[in-house]
Design a protein around this motif. Sequence first.
Motif, short mmCIF file in Angstrom:
data_model
loop_
_atom_site.label_atom_id
_atom_site.label_comp_id
_atom_site.label_asym_id
_atom_site.label_seq_id
_atom_site.Cartn_x
_atom_site.Cartn_y
_atom_site.Cartn_z
N GLU A 117 40.61 33.66 43.21
CA GLU A 117 42.09 33.49 43.29
C GLU A 117 42.82 34.70 43.10
OE1 GLU A 117 43.74 31.20 44.59
OE2 GLU A 117 42.23 29.62 44.54
N ILE A 118 42.24 35.56 42.02
CA ILE A 118 42.89 37.05 41.67
C ILE A 118 42.13 38.23 42.49
CG2 ILE A 118 43.58 36.13 39.37
CD1 ILE A 118 41.47 38.02 38.27
N ASP A 119 41.25 37.77 43.35
CA ASP A 119 40.80 38.75 44.04
C ASP A 119 40.03 39.85 43.37
OD1 ASP A 119 40.05 39.80 46.59
OD2 ASP A 119 42.01 40.88 46.95
N ARG A 120 39.41 39.48 42.48
CA ARG A 120 38.63 40.75 41.91
C ARG A 120 37.04 40.34 41.99
NH1 ARG A 120 41.88 43.77 38.48
NH2 ARG A 120 44.19 42.83 38.32
N ASP A 121 36.35 41.30 41.71
CA ASP A 121 34.68 41.09 41.84
C ASP A 121 34.23 41.74 40.63
OD1 ASP A 121 32.10 40.94 42.62
OD2 ASP A 121 32.11 42.65 44.16
N ASP A 159 48.71 34.67 40.86
CA ASP A 159 48.97 35.80 41.72
C ASP A 159 49.27 37.08 40.81
OD1 ASP A 159 51.34 34.90 41.00
OD2 ASP A 159 52.20 34.65 43.08
N ARG A 160 49.89 36.81 39.62
CA ARG A 160 50.39 38.06 38.83
C ARG A 160 48.99 38.62 38.21
NH1 ARG A 160 51.36 36.30 33.00
NH2 ARG A 160 50.51 34.46 32.73
N TYR A 161 48.07 38.15 38.28
CA TYR A 161 46.69 39.14 37.68
C TYR A 161 46.14 39.77 38.97
CZ TYR A 161 47.39 36.06 33.90
OH TYR A 161 47.88 35.10 32.82
N ARG A 162 46.60 39.58 40.10
CA ARG A 162 46.08 40.26 41.43
C ARG A 162 46.50 41.81 41.17
NH1 ARG A 162 48.03 35.93 45.62
NH2 ARG A 162 46.52 34.04 45.12
N ILE A 163 45.70 42.60 41.75
CA ILE A 163 45.99 43.88 41.72
C ILE A 163 47.20 44.00 42.87
CG2 ILE A 163 45.56 46.40 42.64
CD1 ILE A 163 42.72 45.64 41.56
N GLY A 208 49.81 41.85 42.93
CA GLY A 208 50.30 40.69 42.73
C GLY A 208 50.54 40.08 44.11
N ARG A 209 51.51 39.15 44.02
CA ARG A 209 51.43 38.30 45.49
C ARG A 209 51.68 38.94 46.70
NH1 ARG A 209 56.47 34.22 44.71
NH2 ARG A 209 55.48 34.02 42.46
N TYR A 210 51.68 40.04 46.54
CA TYR A 210 52.23 40.78 47.87
C TYR A 210 50.96 41.74 48.22
CZ TYR A 210 57.00 39.82 46.42
OH TYR A 210 58.29 38.85 46.14
N ASN A 211 49.96 41.43 47.48
CA ASN A 211 48.63 42.06 47.79
C ASN A 211 47.96 41.44 49.19
OD1 ASN A 211 46.09 42.98 48.26
ND2 ASN A 211 45.47 42.49 46.21
N GLN A 212 47.99 42.32 50.13
CA GLN A 212 47.60 41.68 51.72
C GLN A 212 46.26 41.47 51.88
OE1 GLN A 212 47.77 44.72 54.63
NE2 GLN A 212 47.12 46.28 53.18
N HIS A 213 45.58 41.74 50.66
CA HIS A 213 43.92 41.44 50.62
C HIS A 213 43.69 40.13 49.75
CE1 HIS A 213 43.04 44.86 53.03
NE2 HIS A 213 43.65 45.64 51.89
N ALA A 214 44.92 39.65 49.16
CA ALA A 214 44.59 38.33 48.31
C ALA A 214 44.17 37.10 49.20
CB ALA A 214 46.06 38.05 47.79
N PRO A 215 43.39 36.40 48.61
CA PRO A 215 42.84 35.08 49.24
C PRO A 215 44.13 34.34 49.95
CG PRO A 215 42.60 34.98 46.79
CD PRO A 215 43.04 36.52 46.99
N ALA A 216 43.77 33.79 51.14
CA ALA A 216 44.86 32.73 51.57
C ALA A 216 44.74 31.58 50.65
CB ALA A 216 44.14 32.60 52.83
#
Length: 317
Positions: free
Chosen positions: A233-237, A303-307, A309-317
């Motif tokens: 969900e936060i698009d991190r590996d 989404d706030r934990y993604r690099i 945030g929610r505007y990250n175009q690579h975030a999971p759908a």
Amino acid sequence: MSIKQVTVFGGSGFVGRAIVQALALEGYQIRIAVRRPELADSVTTAGDVGQIMLMRTNIRMPQSVAAAIAGSQAVVNATGVFFQRGRQRFQSVHVEGAKAIGAAAIAAGIERLIHISGIGADSQASRSPFIRSKGEGERAIIAGYETATILRPSVVFGPNDQVFNRLAGLAAKAPFVPVIGSGKARVQPVFVSDVGAAVAAVLRRPDTVKTVFELGGPRIYTYRELAALVLHEIDRDKAIVGIPAGLMKLAAFFAEFLPVPPLTRDQIDLMLVDTIVRPGAPSLQTLGIQPTAAESILPMYLDRYRIGGRYNQHAPA
């Protein structure tokens, strides 16, 4: 007697707020009994003007409990603490508080009493003082008000939850995501709004008295699978690493000296055992509620934990 007013003890907490919102939608007048009403003003916005009232209440004082109940026809006990500080002890809140609420409900002729507990609540078998106190609280409620309805949620999730936000915070900052032991203990996360809906459904149905409902979501996960879900969900590996429970308890021992500990030894014990609905137990489905999947809610607040945030175009759908 028809139910017009409901007193909710602990109505300003994470689960309590969802209960208040669900009851407000049903049109009830709601009295929220809390220790510090000055910190709970935002809860009153869940209903119309004048529909929700805050009342300063100390569950350790029987006269305070009786005053909070006076004039209501139903009571919900959603009080609880996750760690012990000062006078806020598991025994005083979960057990003595429940006892006081049950006794006051009987004395006031309350029509319905709903008690929020937790899956696995056991006054004897559990090694967790938290879970033991939850079991003792159930017994105290039933002893004081034998027609009470008990709701036992699994791990509760939602925007301000403890589990998914903690995992996501670790995943965003740490080089790996830790899980306790093997991470194979199973859990059935339930959406906080579904718990609120369950309370409203129980009040609508007189046939739910003297019943214990176990509330879980539509899917069972291991804690390792929960960690993987959060990483997705936060698009991190990052690697998921099992940490021996003894080592984690040592760290939790020192963390418990903090004003708000990020992890306690009790919470570690909880993550070593299954927290799932027993086969055949009355559940959300029994109340006509379709459980909400975590995957449909988590993107709204993790989404706030993604690099980016929610505007990250690579975030999971």
